[in-house]
Design a protein around this motif. Sequence first.
Motif, PDB file in Angstrom:
ATOM      1  N   VAL A 301      13.548 -14.986  -5.870  1.00 21.26           N
ATOM      2  CA  VAL A 301      13.168 -16.109  -6.533  1.00 21.26           C
ATOM      3  C   VAL A 301      14.216 -16.873  -7.120  1.00 21.26           C
ATOM      4  O   VAL A 301      15.096 -16.292  -7.559  1.00 21.26           O
ATOM      5  CB  VAL A 301      12.080 -15.670  -7.721  1.00 21.26           C
ATOM      6  N   ASN A 311       9.496 -21.175  -5.309  1.00 23.91           N
ATOM      7  CA  ASN A 311       8.497 -20.066  -5.671  1.00 23.91           C
ATOM      8  C   ASN A 311       7.154 -19.744  -4.852  1.00 23.91           C
ATOM      9  O   ASN A 311       6.241 -19.276  -5.208  1.00 23.91           O
ATOM     10  CB  ASN A 311       8.129 -20.278  -7.311  1.00 23.91           C
ATOM     11  N   TYR A 314       6.007 -16.247  -4.062  1.00 26.72           N
ATOM     12  CA  TYR A 314       5.228 -15.466  -5.391  1.00 26.72           C
ATOM     13  C   TYR A 314       3.954 -16.386  -5.624  1.00 26.72           C
ATOM     14  O   TYR A 314       3.218 -15.158  -5.545  1.00 26.72           O
ATOM     15  CB  TYR A 314       6.330 -15.855  -6.639  1.00 26.72           C
ATOM     16  N   SER A 318       0.534 -13.847  -5.122  1.00 23.68           N
ATOM     17  CA  SER A 318      -0.407 -13.762  -6.144  1.00 23.68           C
ATOM     18  C   SER A 318      -1.893 -14.390  -5.819  1.00 23.68           C
ATOM     19  O   SER A 318      -2.804 -13.884  -6.135  1.00 23.68           O
ATOM     20  CB  SER A 318       0.083 -14.779  -7.490  1.00 23.68           C
ATOM     21  N   LEU A 324       2.576  -8.980 -10.183  1.00 24.11           N
ATOM     22  CA  LEU A 324       4.179  -8.664 -10.557  1.00 24.11           C
ATOM     23  C   LEU A 324       4.386  -7.424 -11.233  1.00 24.11           C
ATOM     24  O   LEU A 324       3.361  -7.221 -12.377  1.00 24.11           O
ATOM     25  CB  LEU A 324       4.627 -10.069 -11.470  1.00 24.11           C
ATOM     26  N   THR A 327      11.247  -7.260 -12.056  1.00 19.07           N
ATOM     27  CA  THR A 327      12.321  -8.243 -11.766  1.00 19.07           C
ATOM     28  C   THR A 327      13.778  -7.212 -11.653  1.00 19.07           C
ATOM     29  O   THR A 327      14.249  -6.649 -12.519  1.00 19.07           O
ATOM     30  CB  THR A 327      12.501  -9.373 -12.665  1.00 19.07           C
TER      31      THR A 327
END
Length: 366
Positions: A301, A311, A314, A318, A324, A327
């Motif tokens: 990311v 992004n 991601y 989703s 998530l 990180t």
Amino acid sequence: MNIDTKRLHIRPFTINDGKDMHALFTLTEVMRPLGMAPAHTSMDQTIERLNRWSCMGIHHAITLRESKDGTESERVIGYIVIKPDSEENREDTRELGFALHPDWQHRGYMTETVEAVLAYLQKQGIRYVWACCFEQNLSSKSLIERCGFSFRQKGSFFAEGEGVTYPSLEYCMELKDNGEIRIERVTTVDAEELLSIYAPYVRDTAISFEYEVPSLDEFQNRIETISFCLPYIKAVQGGEILGYAYAGKFKERKAYDWSVEVTVYVRRDVRRKGMGRLLYGALEKSLKQMGVLNMNACISVPKEDDPHLTNDSYHFHSSMGFDLVGTFHDSGYKFDTWYDMIWMEKMIGDHAKEQEPVKYGEWTID
């Protein structure tokens, strides 16, 4: 019919093929599963059979294209037969039969042949293709299933040479119209086309953290290693691969067996058309049938607007139901930039007190 694949040339038989075919026809272990026993004992028998096949026009030689040293060029290693429909005489239906010399088995040659012939038949407007094998012929059974045929029924086959009836298994495949998108198994034959999809992600983006595009040999090795245990699939339309997806082991230690790491790449000119969603849906279904419980995705990311990364991945994960979970900061360095990595997960099965083992190597596509 003449078809060229990466390693093979499939063509009609000629009288010059007698020596190579005699080496095949003298093997009882080959002739009996084909219902053609007893094995040949003279070249005259082989020549007679080839002459008969030439008149029928439905048998084709599987020959090696030139090897690195040129010694195996045009050597016949087996054959494939494409028969008209024997049950209902349908014009849109064919039946396949095949055999390969044992010296050339377990190298993917027959899979390469069958897939090339299926693509050829699809272009000819054929809709249904049948294949059958003796019930005890586990190698042919595995090959037929690996090529995407679905089991339809048990049958029987009368081996005229032996005067014996054997139980058989009958499989069928429906060839979709060229406009439809099909999800199929990836094989090493697809490596070059898949590599052309992957290469721009390596050269131009931080989606992949590889610096150099892998060689064709390296990519073929990756396909073989992954697909031996876990699903490796492609989306195909009109004979072209639009994208691919696969699952790899999350970690090697035994307790991680129920978790995998998933990956998807789509040809850049067909992005945002639902291809990734289609591939991930099929991948998830295949993994669930194996007994996998956790799908994990490792995603790079950007920290700010970046010419090499967005992004999008991601947001895509989703939308596919991934959450998530963590990180890792400054984990990857590419294009003179440090990138964070996020991990996302999706649970696709129930976690039990006594968990059934995952059926590695037994994956299928519905």
